[in-house]
Motif scaffolding. Structure first.
Motif, PDB file in Angstrom:
ATOM      1  N   GLU A  54      20.637  27.460  20.862  1.00 39.57           N
ATOM      2  CA  GLU A  54      20.097  28.786  20.235  1.00 39.57           C
ATOM      3  C   GLU A  54      21.218  30.009  20.470  1.00 39.57           C
ATOM      4  O   GLU A  54      21.216  31.165  21.527  1.00 39.57           O
ATOM      5  CB  GLU A  54      18.892  29.241  21.093  1.00 39.57           C
TER       6      GLU A  54
ATOM      7  N   ASN B 265      25.540  27.356  15.637  1.00 45.00           N
ATOM      8  CA  ASN B 265      24.386  26.681  15.845  1.00 45.00           C
ATOM      9  C   ASN B 265      25.025  24.985  15.367  1.00 45.00           C
ATOM     10  O   ASN B 265      24.845  24.082  16.149  1.00 45.00           O
ATOM     11  CB  ASN B 265      23.137  27.035  15.094  1.00 45.00           C
TER      12      ASN B 265
ATOM     13  N   GLU C 261      17.503  28.703  16.701  1.00 43.83           N
ATOM     14  CA  GLU C 261      17.220  27.901  17.658  1.00 43.83           C
ATOM     15  C   GLU C 261      16.600  26.700  17.373  1.00 43.83           C
ATOM     16  O   GLU C 261      15.652  26.632  16.583  1.00 43.83           O
ATOM     17  CB  GLU C 261      16.610  28.485  18.878  1.00 43.83           C
TER      18      GLU C 261
ATOM     19  N   ASP D  45      10.901  34.045  17.860  1.00 41.62           N
ATOM     20  CA  ASP D  45      11.054  33.186  18.716  1.00 41.62           C
ATOM     21  C   ASP D  45       9.780  32.686  19.531  1.00 41.62           C
ATOM     22  O   ASP D  45       8.913  33.487  20.010  1.00 41.62           O
ATOM     23  CB  ASP D  45      12.052  33.764  19.807  1.00 41.62           C
TER      24      ASP D  45
ATOM     25  N   THR E 227      17.556  22.994  24.350  1.00 39.10           N
ATOM     26  CA  THR E 227      17.473  23.918  23.194  1.00 39.10           C
ATOM     27  C   THR E 227      19.037  24.324  22.805  1.00 39.10           C
ATOM     28  O   THR E 227      19.877  24.333  23.528  1.00 39.10           O
ATOM     29  CB  THR E 227      16.855  25.114  23.385  1.00 39.10           C
TER      30      THR E 227
END
Length: 466
Positions: free
Chosen positions: A392, A286, A432, A248, A390
């Motif tokens: 994630e 996602n 993400e 990340d 974002t």
């Protein structure tokens, strides 16, 4: 900097949102690492950058709402400074680049604020987060440093959130341009992920990619085979067969706009069957979340949709049971995903979090939940075109949390603890992307970093990018 008209327009918009008084925006100063002249890399305050754009130390800006006046307070460099730093632009020229005509020495800020306070004028400032600026505001306002934060202006804070939440075309262009650096960072980590290499080697390589691309990392890199620890900044492990490497990481663009992506890579080059199954659940979450992201939709609802995809997938694996919708409503899924789906991103990786993430992410319509897992969702309010956010989702097997819930016998109707026990050494998977909300939906910013199982296995462990 953007064009001076950009900063003029932003300040004018701010003036229209503040009833009266003075807006005081303090810039940041250098922060020493171990002695005064050995400093950390300078990072300007994001609110100052947004309204004034000048990326230098020891400045403060004032916007006088009542008299429609703007002043930049600061000092020109001395000859001693120039010997060490080289030729420098004058304060007046810096101000002109942001569309400001009036400049004054920094020391005169004290007299200016004292005079305004004596006239009982309202002095607006946003919540400070650096000790030096807290002390400066305490001195300027003649109050105790512990009283500074409670005197921050809610009116100004809400006005800044209102303006900064909707990204301008120039901001989107800057973010999009820098996504190529993010792509290089993460594909480098994926190529380097092989048995025998250390987390620290990979971390160092991708930090170097960020600097080469124009800016420092936007937050301390998370690069770990212990991905079940959500913010794991320890980099001392050596990768081995069967591990999953969770990376990340983000970079700041030359104008300080952040990227923030996560990818999870099989160190062996191929996912095991179990890893593949869990990975696909996260990828489905996602993709489903992105498809549901559009203007007018509360991001809380998108978060809950992703959670239901995860609960359904884990039920198929035998780790959860019962009705997935009921399990998510009860919060049972949070054993595996104890964080929110995403957050705003822009000049800050958690954009405007210094203002208070509840003010940024929630409003009078949509309040923050107190339920474990859902309470960690930083952005719940309805989406608008121009939001950059974002996406994630993740699945984590956190031994301490599993033990805790099992001891309390939490949600036995939804959780199959016998099968969950076998996953204690699994680690974690998070995927993400950075997303722009458009007029009728959303799109991923930049070229999507490899994310499907096939794409990841095609690059995993294939060597560093040349």
């Amino acid at each position: 900097m953007f064009s001076k008209e950009t900063y003029i327009n932003r300040r004018n918009e701010l003036k229209n949102k503040i009833n009266n008084g003075i807006v005081l925006i303090t810039g940041n100063n250098d922060a020493p690492m171990n002695y005064k002249s050995n400093t950390y890399h300078f990072r300007q305050d994001s609110t100052f950058l947004y309204f004034f754009g000048i990326d230098l130390q020891n400045l403060a800006g004032v916007i006088d709402i009542d008299n429609n006046e703007e002043i930049l307070f600061g000092d020109d460099y001395t000859i001693d400074d120039i010997i060490w730093m080289g030729p420098q632009t004058s304060l007046k020229d810096k101000a002109a680049g942001a569309g400001i005509e009036k400049t004054r020495p920094f020391a005169e800020l004290f007299e200016y604020i004292r005079d305004a306070a004596a006239k009982k004028r309202t002095i607006h400032f946003t919540p400070p987060y650096r000790g030096e600026n807290i002390m400066l505001l305490a001195d300027l306002l003649n109050i105790h440093h512990r009283e500074v934060e409670k005197n921050a202006s809610l009116e100004l804070t809400k006005a800044c959130i209102d303006l900064r939440s909707i990204k301008e075309p120039c901001e989107i262009e800057e973010m999009e341009r820098h996504m190529s650096t993010a792509w290089e960072m993460h594909t480098t980590a994926m190529r380097m992920a092989r048995p025998g290499i250390s987390e620290q080697e990979i971390t160092g390589a991708i930090e170097g990619v960020s600097m080469s691309g124009g800016g420092m990392v936007s937050f301390p890199v998370i690069c770990s085979v212990r991905g079940e620890t959500l913010h794991n900044h320890y980099h001392g492990n050596t990768l081995k067969e069967g591990d999953l490497l969770l990376t990340d990481a983000g970079s700041e663009s030359p104008l300080h706009y952040a990227t923030d992506h996560t990818r999870t890579t099989p160190v062996s080059g191929k996912f095991t069957e179990t890893q593949r199954q869990v990975y696909q659940i996260v990828l489905d979450a996602n993709n489903k979340a992105r498809e549901a992201t559009r203007p007018g939709v509360p991001y809380r609802d998108v978060h809950l949709l992703a959670c239901k995809v995860i609960a359904s997938g884990l039920k198929e694996l035998g780790l959860m049971k019962g009705d997935p919708d009921e399990a998510v409503n009860a919060g049972a899924h949070a054993l595996f995903m104890p964080h929110g789906l995403g957050h705003m991103i822009g000049l800050d990786v958690h954009d405007m979090e210094d203002y208070d993430d509840t003010l940024v992410g929630y409003d009078d319509e949509i309040k923050r939940s107190s339920q474990f897992g859902l309470a960690a969702l930083r952005l719940g309010r309805r989406l608008q075109p121009g939001f950059t956010i974002t996406n994630e989702p993740g699945i984590y097997f956190i031994p301490a949390l599993i033990d805790n819930w099992k001891a309390e016998n939490k949600f036995p109707q939804f959780l199959n603890y016998e099968k969950i026990e076998a996953f204690k050494g699994f680690g974690g998977i998070r995927l993400e992307d950075d997303i722009l909300v458009t007029g009728d939906g959303c799109r991923i910013l930049g070229e999507r970093i490899p994310i499907t199982i096939e794409e990841v296995e095609a690059i995993a462990g294939k060597g560093a990018v040349k």
